[in-house]
Design a protein around this motif. Structure first.
Motif, PDB file in Angstrom:
ATOM      1  N   HIS A 124       1.860 111.334  52.463  1.00 57.56           N
ATOM      2  CA  HIS A 124       2.363 110.055  53.160  1.00 57.56           C
ATOM      3  C   HIS A 124       2.843 109.027  52.227  1.00 57.56           C
ATOM      4  N   THR A 125       2.414 108.685  51.167  1.00 56.16           N
ATOM      5  CA  THR A 125       2.716 107.793  50.084  1.00 56.16           C
ATOM      6  C   THR A 125       3.342 108.468  49.111  1.00 56.16           C
ATOM      7  N   HIS A 126       3.431 109.581  48.866  1.00 58.32           N
ATOM      8  CA  HIS A 126       3.907 110.288  47.720  1.00 58.32           C
ATOM      9  C   HIS A 126       3.268 109.998  46.204  1.00 58.32           C
ATOM     10  N   SER A 127       2.077 109.219  46.280  1.00 55.04           N
ATOM     11  CA  SER A 127       1.274 108.802  45.155  1.00 55.04           C
ATOM     12  C   SER A 127      -0.094 109.308  45.024  1.00 55.04           C
ATOM     13  N   ILE A 128      -0.811 109.131  43.926  1.00 51.41           N
ATOM     14  CA  ILE A 128      -2.025 109.550  43.616  1.00 51.41           C
ATOM     15  C   ILE A 128      -2.913 108.597  44.472  1.00 51.41           C
ATOM     16  N   ALA A 353      -1.066 125.320  41.882  1.00 51.36           N
ATOM     17  CA  ALA A 353      -2.245 124.573  42.376  1.00 51.36           C
ATOM     18  C   ALA A 353      -2.016 123.437  43.054  1.00 51.36           C
ATOM     19  N   LEU A 354      -0.708 123.070  43.360  1.00 59.51           N
ATOM     20  CA  LEU A 354      -0.295 121.780  43.820  1.00 59.51           C
ATOM     21  C   LEU A 354       0.639 122.040  44.904  1.00 59.51           C
ATOM     22  N   PRO A 355       0.029 122.388  46.147  1.00 59.43           N
ATOM     23  CA  PRO A 355       0.852 122.876  47.061  1.00 59.43           C
ATOM     24  C   PRO A 355       1.644 121.738  47.826  1.00 59.43           C
ATOM     25  N   LEU A 356       0.829 120.511  47.933  1.00 59.91           N
ATOM     26  CA  LEU A 356       1.511 119.163  48.338  1.00 59.91           C
ATOM     27  C   LEU A 356       2.588 118.838  47.576  1.00 59.91           C
ATOM     28  N   THR A 357       2.432 118.934  46.476  1.00 57.46           N
ATOM     29  CA  THR A 357       3.624 118.277  45.426  1.00 57.46           C
ATOM     30  C   THR A 357       4.661 119.320  45.556  1.00 57.46           C
ATOM     31  N   ASP A 358       4.456 120.570  45.728  1.00 61.22           N
ATOM     32  CA  ASP A 358       5.196 121.606  45.859  1.00 61.22           C
ATOM     33  C   ASP A 358       6.177 121.389  47.135  1.00 61.22           C
ATOM     34  N   GLU A 359       5.547 120.944  48.119  1.00 61.08           N
ATOM     35  CA  GLU A 359       6.186 120.794  49.279  1.00 61.08           C
ATOM     36  C   GLU A 359       7.102 119.545  49.338  1.00 61.08           C
ATOM     37  N   LEU A 360       6.515 118.446  48.660  1.00 61.70           N
ATOM     38  CA  LEU A 360       7.497 117.189  48.611  1.00 61.70           C
ATOM     39  C   LEU A 360       8.670 117.442  47.593  1.00 61.70           C
ATOM     40  N   CYS A 361       8.523 118.395  46.631  1.00 63.80           N
ATOM     41  CA  CYS A 361       9.894 118.892  45.730  1.00 63.80           C
ATOM     42  C   CYS A 361      10.575 119.505  46.594  1.00 63.80           C
ATOM     43  N   THR A 362      10.379 120.056  47.761  1.00 66.03           N
ATOM     44  CA  THR A 362      11.531 120.712  48.344  1.00 66.03           C
ATOM     45  C   THR A 362      12.105 119.951  49.395  1.00 66.03           C
ATOM     46  N   ARG A 363      11.582 118.955  49.825  1.00 69.16           N
ATOM     47  CA  ARG A 363      11.874 117.867  51.042  1.00 69.16           C
ATOM     48  C   ARG A 363      12.557 116.421  50.504  1.00 69.16           C
ATOM     49  N   VAL A 364      11.985 115.876  49.167  1.00 68.04           N
ATOM     50  CA  VAL A 364      12.482 114.592  49.129  1.00 68.04           C
ATOM     51  C   VAL A 364      13.946 114.510  48.346  1.00 68.04           C
ATOM     52  N   MET A 365      14.456 113.500  48.832  1.00 69.74           N
ATOM     53  CA  MET A 365      15.894 113.137  48.175  1.00 69.74           C
ATOM     54  C   MET A 365      16.120 111.676  48.188  1.00 69.74           C
ATOM     55  N   GLN A 366      17.130 111.307  47.295  1.00 67.00           N
ATOM     56  CA  GLN A 366      17.348 109.664  47.232  1.00 67.00           C
ATOM     57  C   GLN A 366      18.797 109.459  47.804  1.00 67.00           C
ATOM     58  N   VAL A 367      19.147 108.653  48.377  1.00 68.09           N
ATOM     59  CA  VAL A 367      20.656 108.333  48.645  1.00 68.09           C
ATOM     60  C   VAL A 367      20.908 107.018  48.063  1.00 68.09           C
ATOM     61  N   PRO A 368      22.399 106.989  47.828  1.00 68.53           N
ATOM     62  CA  PRO A 368      22.949 105.880  46.718  1.00 68.53           C
ATOM     63  C   PRO A 368      22.445 104.504  47.720  1.00 68.53           C
ATOM     64  N   SER A 369      22.074 103.638  46.529  1.00 70.45           N
ATOM     65  CA  SER A 369      21.851 101.938  46.912  1.00 70.45           C
ATOM     66  C   SER A 369      22.315 101.535  45.728  1.00 70.45           C
ATOM     67  N   GLY A 370      21.961 100.260  45.565  1.00 66.10           N
ATOM     68  CA  GLY A 370      22.233  99.275  44.565  1.00 66.10           C
ATOM     69  C   GLY A 370      23.843  98.509  45.032  1.00 66.10           C
ATOM     70  N   GLN A 371      24.023  97.826  43.511  1.00 66.04           N
ATOM     71  CA  GLN A 371      25.209  96.896  43.767  1.00 66.04           C
ATOM     72  C   GLN A 371      26.387  97.381  44.214  1.00 66.04           C
ATOM     73  N   ILE A 372      26.830  98.586  44.026  1.00 71.05           N
ATOM     74  CA  ILE A 372      28.234  99.036  44.146  1.00 71.05           C
ATOM     75  C   ILE A 372      28.284  99.781  45.559  1.00 71.05           C
ATOM     76  N   VAL A 373      27.309  99.752  46.099  1.00 67.33           N
ATOM     77  CA  VAL A 373      27.165 100.572  47.686  1.00 67.33           C
ATOM     78  C   VAL A 373      27.480  99.589  48.623  1.00 67.33           C
ATOM     79  N   GLN A 374      28.584  99.520  49.384  1.00 62.04           N
ATOM     80  CA  GLN A 374      28.875  98.584  50.257  1.00 62.04           C
ATOM     81  C   GLN A 374      28.134  98.964  51.580  1.00 62.04           C
TER      82      GLN A 374
END
Ligand code: T4K
Length: 400
Positions: A124-128, A353-374
């Motif tokens: 859920h949090t993607h963190s340890i 040994a890390l199925p939860l991590t493997d699952e996130l690695c197939t599902r997670v992505m980031q979309v553009p943000s920051g100054q130049i994104v209107q």
């Protein structure tokens, strides 16, 4: 606006954007301020080694984070390596670290002769969390925990620290994403033995390249300052080895300007995040990573999770379709560090040994943000994603 699947750039039609929209902040200061800052550096003829801008930045960051010591570093990777050595961890010792993070979290340990012990993350949090480190605490050779506050959200600090203390383990943090964020109302930077931040160009507080270590431990701060090897208010103390982690006046000038704009940039990030949230609400199989509203966040990353069964296409297909339109969505972090070179060969025991991590690695992505994104860009990206999802089965046929 795309009307049919044939209008998608991946299938040969015109791109939605004429130039690439990257993930990352790239919050540039005004060119006038930039020139003025550099005129000062030139007239003083003091370029590095604890110059006046570096001293000003350290003092301002101490105040900003409410922490006693800030030690500026060339970048966060060097900061993590120096911090790990300064903690006096035994050579060859194992440091519990998540695999779902940027490679530098583990690589910095390898550079200083420590071994990463890869653990799972909370899906859920993607963190340890205390739960994810617990199975490893009593293992032979374990000497520390390196927590990562992924996407700026504080990891499970309140449970990790007492648990690690019970086992005599030191805790320090990779806080590369978490500048200006809080955990239980307390500013991140004040936790563990020390915390390491990044000021890379893509971060909301940017020095172009740069990083720093934050700590309330004066003795540790002196060791780290000496190891970084620059002049200044340092007291000579015994250290394991010298390094060059120096920070230049040019970096300090950039970071000071960025710090002046920090609140404004975070507000803009938040606005963009909320707009994505509103416009992507209801897309089947697409979840926007959410934050605890009671905490301060920098909204540096806009993180999506794709559920292939409900969305109709997988994350990789969506990223490919967006890339063709000049939307440079990213797949942080693929592969998980435990499956990347050299770790999959050095430590084959973690590969499966890390199925939860493997699952996130197939599902997670980031979309553009920051100054130049209107806002209008976000509107177009959201329309594209809606269109892709609505036409997922036809697109899938074409892709196969
Ligand atoms: N720990 C964690 C959890 C981290 O995420 C990181 C770094 C570190 C430690 C280590 O911190 P540093 O040693 O870097 O201070 C990026 C950054 O290089 C890296 O700092 C960051 N995390 C990581 C998550 O992302 P890349 O290879 O994806 O970045 P890059 O250079 O491709 O930039 C991303 C996009 O931004 C590009 O598509 C283009 C755009 N861009 C980039 C730069 C540098 C610009 O428009 N202008 C620019 O100047 O790794």
């Amino acid at each position: 606006m795309k009307k049919s699947v044939a209008d998608l750039a991946l299938f040969g039609a015109a791109q939605a954007f004429a130039s690439t929209l990257p993930v990352g902040q790239i919050n540039l200061p005004s060119q006038k301020d930039f020139v003025a800052a550099f005129e000062g550096i030139f007239s003083r003829r003091w370029y590095t080694n604890y110059g006046p801008l570096e001293q000003e930045l350290e003092a301002r960051l101490c105040e900003f984070l409410g922490v006693k010591n800030i030690i500026l570093m060339t970048n966060a990777t060097i900061g993590l390596a120096i911090a790990a050595l300064a903690l006096g961890l035994p050579k060859g010792g194992k440091v519990i670290v998540p695999s779902f993070t940027f490679a530098a979290s583990a690589e910095s340990l390898s550079w200083v002769g420590l071994q990463p012990l890869f653990c799972e993350v909370d899906p859920h949090t993607h963190s340890i969390s205390a739960k994810s480190i617990r199975p490893h605490l009593a293992k032979k050779g374990v000497c520390a925990v390196l927590g990562v506050h992924l996407w700026g959200r504080g990891c499970d600090i309140e449970n990790i620290e007492p648990l690690a203390a019970e086992h005599g383990l030191k805790v320090f943090y990779d806080s590369a994403h978490a500048i200006g964020c809080t955990y239980k109302g307390k500013t991140i930077g004040q936790f563990g033995a020390c915390e390491v931040f990044s000021m890379h160009a893509t971060k909301v507080l940017s020095a172009g390249e740069g990083g720093f270590v934050a700590t309330n431990d004066d003795e540790l701060a002196e060791i780290i300052r000496n190891m970084r090897s620059s002049y200044g208010h340092r007291k000579k103390v015994e250290i394991p080895v010298y390094c060059n982690g120096r920070f230049s006046e040019a970096q300090a000038a950039m970071a000071l300007m960025s710090l002046n704009d920090f609140e404004k940039n975070c507000q803009n990030n938040k606005r963009r995040y909320e707009l994505y949230k509103k416009l992507l609400a209801g897309v089947p199989g697409l979840d926007l990573y959410s934050f605890d509203k009671s905490e301060r966040q920098n909204y540096q990353y806009v993180v999506l999770e794709v559920d292939e069964a409900a969305f109709g296409l997988n994350r990789d297909q969506l990223v490919k379709l967006l890339a063709a339109e000049n939307v440079a969505a990213r797949k942080y972090f693929v592969p998980g560090i435990h499956r990347s070179i050299p770790y999959k060969e050095m430590y084959p025991e973690y590969v499966e040994a890390l199925p939860l991590t493997d699952e996130l690695c197939t599902r997670v992505m980031q979309v553009p943000s920051g100054q130049i994104v209107q806002d209008s860009d976000i509107q177009i990206i959201a329309e594209l994603i809606h269109f892709i999802q609505r036409n997922a089965s036809e697109i899938k046929k074409r892709l196969s």
